[in-house]
Design a protein around this motif. Sequence first.
Motif, PDB file in Angstrom:
ATOM      1  N   VAL A  40      -1.615  -3.303  14.224  1.00 42.65           N
ATOM      2  CA  VAL A  40      -0.449  -3.635  13.416  1.00 42.65           C
ATOM      3  C   VAL A  40      -0.761  -3.291  11.974  1.00 42.65           C
ATOM      4  CG1 VAL A  40       1.127  -5.448  12.673  1.00 42.65           C
ATOM      5  CG2 VAL A  40       0.177  -5.488  14.980  1.00 42.65           C
ATOM      6  N   SER A  41       0.008  -2.443  11.350  1.00 42.00           N
ATOM      7  CA  SER A  41      -0.193  -2.058   9.962  1.00 42.00           C
ATOM      8  C   SER A  41       0.255  -3.171   9.049  1.00 42.00           C
ATOM      9  CB  SER A  41       0.575  -0.775   9.631  1.00 42.00           C
ATOM     10  OG  SER A  41       0.166   0.269  10.460  1.00 42.00           O
ATOM     11  N   ALA A  42      -0.471  -3.325   7.961  1.00 42.36           N
ATOM     12  CA  ALA A  42      -0.124  -4.353   6.987  1.00 42.36           C
ATOM     13  C   ALA A  42       1.054  -3.872   6.149  1.00 42.36           C
ATOM     14  CB  ALA A  42      -1.316  -4.667   6.109  1.00 42.36           C
ATOM     15  N   ILE A  43       2.025  -4.680   6.061  1.00 43.15           N
ATOM     16  CA  ILE A  43       3.205  -4.380   5.242  1.00 43.15           C
ATOM     17  C   ILE A  43       3.182  -5.363   4.093  1.00 43.15           C
ATOM     18  CG2 ILE A  43       5.718  -4.254   5.173  1.00 43.15           C
ATOM     19  CD1 ILE A  43       5.663  -3.643   8.157  1.00 43.15           C
ATOM     20  N   LEU A  44       2.862  -4.850   2.880  1.00 47.45           N
ATOM     21  CA  LEU A  44       2.752  -5.684   1.702  1.00 47.45           C
ATOM     22  C   LEU A  44       4.096  -5.809   1.017  1.00 47.45           C
ATOM     23  CD1 LEU A  44      -0.558  -4.258   0.211  1.00 47.45           C
ATOM     24  CD2 LEU A  44      -0.278  -6.238   1.711  1.00 47.45           C
ATOM     25  N   SER A  45       4.289  -6.985   0.578  1.00 50.14           N
ATOM     26  CA  SER A  45       5.510  -7.202  -0.212  1.00 50.14           C
ATOM     27  C   SER A  45       5.307  -6.671  -1.617  1.00 50.14           C
ATOM     28  CB  SER A  45       5.840  -8.705  -0.239  1.00 50.14           C
ATOM     29  OG  SER A  45       4.776  -9.413  -0.866  1.00 50.14           O
ATOM     30  N   SER A  46       6.384  -6.670  -2.371  1.00 50.77           N
ATOM     31  CA  SER A  46       6.300  -6.143  -3.736  1.00 50.77           C
ATOM     32  C   SER A  46       5.386  -7.002  -4.581  1.00 50.77           C
ATOM     33  CB  SER A  46       7.695  -6.073  -4.362  1.00 50.77           C
ATOM     34  OG  SER A  46       8.307  -7.376  -4.344  1.00 50.77           O
ATOM     35  N   SER A  47       5.408  -8.309  -4.373  1.00 46.98           N
ATOM     36  CA  SER A  47       4.514  -9.171  -5.157  1.00 46.98           C
ATOM     37  C   SER A  47       3.057  -8.944  -4.778  1.00 46.98           C
ATOM     38  CB  SER A  47       4.902 -10.650  -4.941  1.00 46.98           C
ATOM     39  OG  SER A  47       4.758 -10.973  -3.553  1.00 46.98           O
ATOM     40  N   GLN A  48       2.822  -8.727  -3.500  1.00 47.91           N
ATOM     41  CA  GLN A  48       1.452  -8.450  -3.063  1.00 47.91           C
ATOM     42  C   GLN A  48       0.953  -7.108  -3.609  1.00 47.91           C
ATOM     43  OE1 GLN A  48       1.864  -8.801   1.167  1.00 47.91           O
ATOM     44  NE2 GLN A  48       1.246 -11.007   1.199  1.00 47.91           N
ATOM     45  N   ARG A  49       1.834  -6.154  -3.628  1.00 49.97           N
ATOM     46  CA  ARG A  49       1.418  -4.840  -4.172  1.00 49.97           C
ATOM     47  C   ARG A  49       1.123  -4.964  -5.649  1.00 49.97           C
ATOM     48  NH1 ARG A  49       5.464  -2.871  -0.613  1.00 49.97           N
ATOM     49  NH2 ARG A  49       6.996  -2.837  -2.311  1.00 49.97           N
ATOM     50  N   ARG A  50       1.985  -5.735  -6.374  1.00 53.48           N
ATOM     51  CA  ARG A  50       1.731  -5.920  -7.801  1.00 53.48           C
ATOM     52  C   ARG A  50       0.387  -6.640  -8.016  1.00 53.48           C
ATOM     53  NH1 ARG A  50       7.299  -7.105  -7.915  1.00 53.48           N
ATOM     54  NH2 ARG A  50       6.839  -9.358  -7.913  1.00 53.48           N
ATOM     55  N   LYS A  51       0.125  -7.584  -7.155  1.00 52.63           N
ATOM     56  CA  LYS A  51      -1.134  -8.327  -7.274  1.00 52.63           C
ATOM     57  C   LYS A  51      -2.336  -7.420  -7.023  1.00 52.63           C
ATOM     58  CE  LYS A  51      -3.486 -12.368  -5.425  1.00 52.63           C
ATOM     59  NZ  LYS A  51      -3.442 -13.482  -4.429  1.00 52.63           N
ATOM     60  N   ARG A  52      -2.206  -6.550  -6.024  1.00 51.35           N
ATOM     61  CA  ARG A  52      -3.325  -5.639  -5.737  1.00 51.35           C
ATOM     62  C   ARG A  52      -3.532  -4.651  -6.868  1.00 51.35           C
ATOM     63  NH1 ARG A  52      -3.996  -3.070   0.122  1.00 51.35           N
ATOM     64  NH2 ARG A  52      -4.535  -5.275   0.477  1.00 51.35           N
ATOM     65  N   VAL A  53      -2.424  -4.128  -7.387  1.00 48.74           N
ATOM     66  CA  VAL A  53      -2.538  -3.181  -8.509  1.00 48.74           C
ATOM     67  C   VAL A  53      -3.160  -3.865  -9.711  1.00 48.74           C
ATOM     68  CG1 VAL A  53      -1.235  -1.776 -10.141  1.00 48.74           C
ATOM     69  CG2 VAL A  53      -0.670  -1.718  -7.693  1.00 48.74           C
ATOM     70  N   LEU A  54      -2.715  -5.121  -9.936  1.00 54.75           N
ATOM     71  CA  LEU A  54      -3.260  -5.859 -11.068  1.00 54.75           C
ATOM     72  C   LEU A  54      -4.762  -6.108 -10.877  1.00 54.75           C
ATOM     73  CD1 LEU A  54      -2.762  -7.345 -13.717  1.00 54.75           C
ATOM     74  CD2 LEU A  54      -2.183  -9.385 -12.385  1.00 54.75           C
ATOM     75  N   GLU A  55      -5.092  -6.416  -9.633  1.00 58.69           N
ATOM     76  CA  GLU A  55      -6.512  -6.638  -9.350  1.00 58.69           C
ATOM     77  C   GLU A  55      -7.331  -5.387  -9.586  1.00 58.69           C
ATOM     78  OE1 GLU A  55      -9.365  -8.070  -5.624  1.00 58.69           O
ATOM     79  OE2 GLU A  55      -7.202  -7.877  -5.368  1.00 58.69           O
ATOM     80  N   LEU A  56      -6.812  -4.250  -9.099  1.00 56.89           N
ATOM     81  CA  LEU A  56      -7.536  -2.985  -9.314  1.00 56.89           C
ATOM     82  C   LEU A  56      -7.618  -2.647 -10.794  1.00 56.89           C
ATOM     83  CD1 LEU A  56      -6.125  -0.811  -6.384  1.00 56.89           C
ATOM     84  CD2 LEU A  56      -8.407  -1.834  -6.577  1.00 56.89           C
ATOM     85  N   ALA A  57      -6.535  -2.950 -11.517  1.00 58.90           N
ATOM     86  CA  ALA A  57      -6.550  -2.659 -12.951  1.00 58.90           C
ATOM     87  C   ALA A  57      -7.577  -3.532 -13.655  1.00 58.90           C
ATOM     88  CB  ALA A  57      -5.159  -2.878 -13.548  1.00 58.90           C
ATOM     89  N   CYS A  58      -7.621  -4.803 -13.273  1.00 55.32           N
ATOM     90  CA  CYS A  58      -8.634  -5.688 -13.885  1.00 55.32           C
ATOM     91  C   CYS A  58     -10.046  -5.209 -13.569  1.00 55.32           C
ATOM     92  CB  CYS A  58      -8.402  -7.117 -13.369  1.00 55.32           C
ATOM     93  SG  CYS A  58      -6.896  -7.880 -14.000  1.00 55.32           S
ATOM     94  N   PHE A  59     -10.240  -4.786 -12.307  1.00 54.33           N
ATOM     95  CA  PHE A  59     -11.575  -4.291 -11.933  1.00 54.33           C
ATOM     96  C   PHE A  59     -11.939  -3.062 -12.766  1.00 54.33           C
ATOM     97  CE2 PHE A  59     -14.421  -1.714  -9.392  1.00 54.33           C
ATOM     98  CZ  PHE A  59     -15.414  -2.627  -9.071  1.00 54.33           C
ATOM     99  N   GLY A  60     -10.959  -2.179 -12.903  1.00 53.26           N
ATOM    100  CA  GLY A  60     -11.229  -0.993 -13.700  1.00 53.26           C
ATOM    101  C   GLY A  60     -11.494  -1.303 -15.150  1.00 53.26           C
ATOM    102  N   LEU A  61     -10.720  -2.283 -15.685  1.00 55.26           N
ATOM    103  CA  LEU A  61     -10.935  -2.639 -17.081  1.00 55.26           C
ATOM    104  C   LEU A  61     -12.309  -3.263 -17.293  1.00 55.26           C
ATOM    105  CD1 LEU A  61      -7.413  -4.081 -18.015  1.00 55.26           C
ATOM    106  CD2 LEU A  61      -8.430  -1.924 -18.778  1.00 55.26           C
ATOM    107  N   VAL A  62     -12.663  -4.124 -16.350  1.00 63.40           N
ATOM    108  CA  VAL A  62     -13.988  -4.739 -16.481  1.00 63.40           C
ATOM    109  C   VAL A  62     -15.087  -3.677 -16.397  1.00 63.40           C
ATOM    110  CG1 VAL A  62     -15.598  -6.348 -15.443  1.00 63.40           C
ATOM    111  CG2 VAL A  62     -13.191  -6.962 -15.621  1.00 63.40           C
ATOM    112  N   PHE A  63     -14.914  -2.728 -15.481  1.00 61.38           N
ATOM    113  CA  PHE A  63     -15.916  -1.659 -15.354  1.00 61.38           C
ATOM    114  C   PHE A  63     -15.930  -0.778 -16.603  1.00 61.38           C
ATOM    115  CE2 PHE A  63     -17.330   2.553 -13.974  1.00 61.38           C
ATOM    116  CZ  PHE A  63     -18.565   2.233 -13.444  1.00 61.38           C
TER     117      PHE A  63
END
Length: 527
Positions: free
Chosen positions: A482-505
């Motif tokens: 079953v493929s994961a279907i992310l909601s818009s809030s979940q996608r925003r959260k993941r993008v934000l998380e990746l952005a924070c990770f990138g900023l920290v790096f």
Amino acid sequence: MPPKELITNPISFLYQQALSYLVAAWSRRWYGLATVWLVCVAGWVSVAQMPDWYTASARIYVDTQSLLRPLLRGMVVENNVFQQVDFITRTLLSRPNMEKLARMTDLDLTATSAAGNENLIDGLRQRIIIAANGGDLFTISYKGDNPAVAKSVVQSLLTLFVESNLGLSRRDMDVARQFLNEQIKGYEKQLKAAETRLAEFKKENMGYLPGENADYYSRMEHERGTLASTEAQLNEAISQRQELSKQLADMPETLDSGEQGGPPSDLTERILGLEKTLDSLLLQYTDKHPDVIAVRRQIANLKKQLQSENEARAASRSGPDGGKPVMGAPNPVYQQVKLRIVELDGQIASLRSRVAQQRVAVEKLAGQAKTVPEIEAQLVSLNRDYGIIRKNYEELLSRREAAKIAEDVDTKGDKVNFRIIDPPVAPASPSGPDRPAYLTMVLLAGLGAGAVMAFFLGQLRDVFSDLQSLKERYDFPVLGSVSAILSSSQRRKRVLELACFGLVFLGLIGAYGGLMLVEVATKIPGA
């Protein structure tokens, strides 16, 4: 992990394994990034706290090409200058030199205990570098935390380098001169003793030494010849006396009256003359020589005539019928013969005395002739010892003069000239540590530590990146996915998380870059 026989495609299997490891590590990326930050911050703080050190250096040129060397070649003992300089460079870091260096730079004042002094000596030895750039160019450097002290240490090392070389050469010269003087004094005593022995020996054996032997042998031959001549004269005198004695026995002492008026007979004088002639001939010829035989025949005839004449005179001196002889005048020939016999007696006595003396002299010379070879052998031995001692003495004298010239060359002739090419200066900026390299090493170490941390944490939790991994792990049938279907809030959260990770790096990279800029800026003169 499936059995080896179930692996149909090794490359695909390895790819799936690597992908699963990456997915597992990525799931723990925040822990890895935190580890990177912790390692980098701790390492960068340590690098920032590393003390600065300053390096002072100097270059010195050892000039050994002196003009005096070719001029004095063969006259003085030449030291191996390069070997001597190499020995100095190797022993410059010895403990006595390090202690002297500490006193010259006042670093010994910082050591308050024996352990502190040992650490000071070891630290000096470790921070000093002496490098040979070719055969005659040397670099002396020192690394310390004070630029003034670094300069002072290098300057003191230059002084030790020059003084050690000159001091070593002078000490060698002093030792050599002292040794030569002691040897010369000893050989002077031996030489005087040998000269005394040789002089006494020549005085005691004068006349038998080489060069004088010819005179000795000529004297011995002369004495032998003189003895033979004297013996011949003695034999001749004895023979003449015997002959004259025989003639005197047959000769009348007086002449009768009838004979007094007539002339005396000359037979005796003729016989004496012929006997002298015979003696002369016998010295040159043998008894069978015709002249010798003729003279003897004449002497025999004259003796017969003289005997007949004497018998006639004896008969005339007798009285009638054999009565008393008639007295007459003395016979002059009888008196002459008797006088000649007396002269021969004195001559014979003198010749016998001379023969005895000459025989003693010949026997003495013959006995001494046996000692001449022994005297010659002793003289050869004495001359050999004297020659060896004199040769060594003269050789030591020449060596002492050569050593004196060599010492004058070392002290006055600049045999080795030290030229400082680059004098030591106090460094204006630190030469170390190399913080940019250390910062880079810390960053790489932090990235490696973070990757290892994320990998190990990912292995603690099973994560399957695809259906194949799940099928290989368990024996249960997999019905589907079953493929994961992310909601818009979940996608925003993941993008934000990746952005924070990138900023920290990126913050980590920015901090590294800022530190590098600071280090580079501090090394620019005037910054």
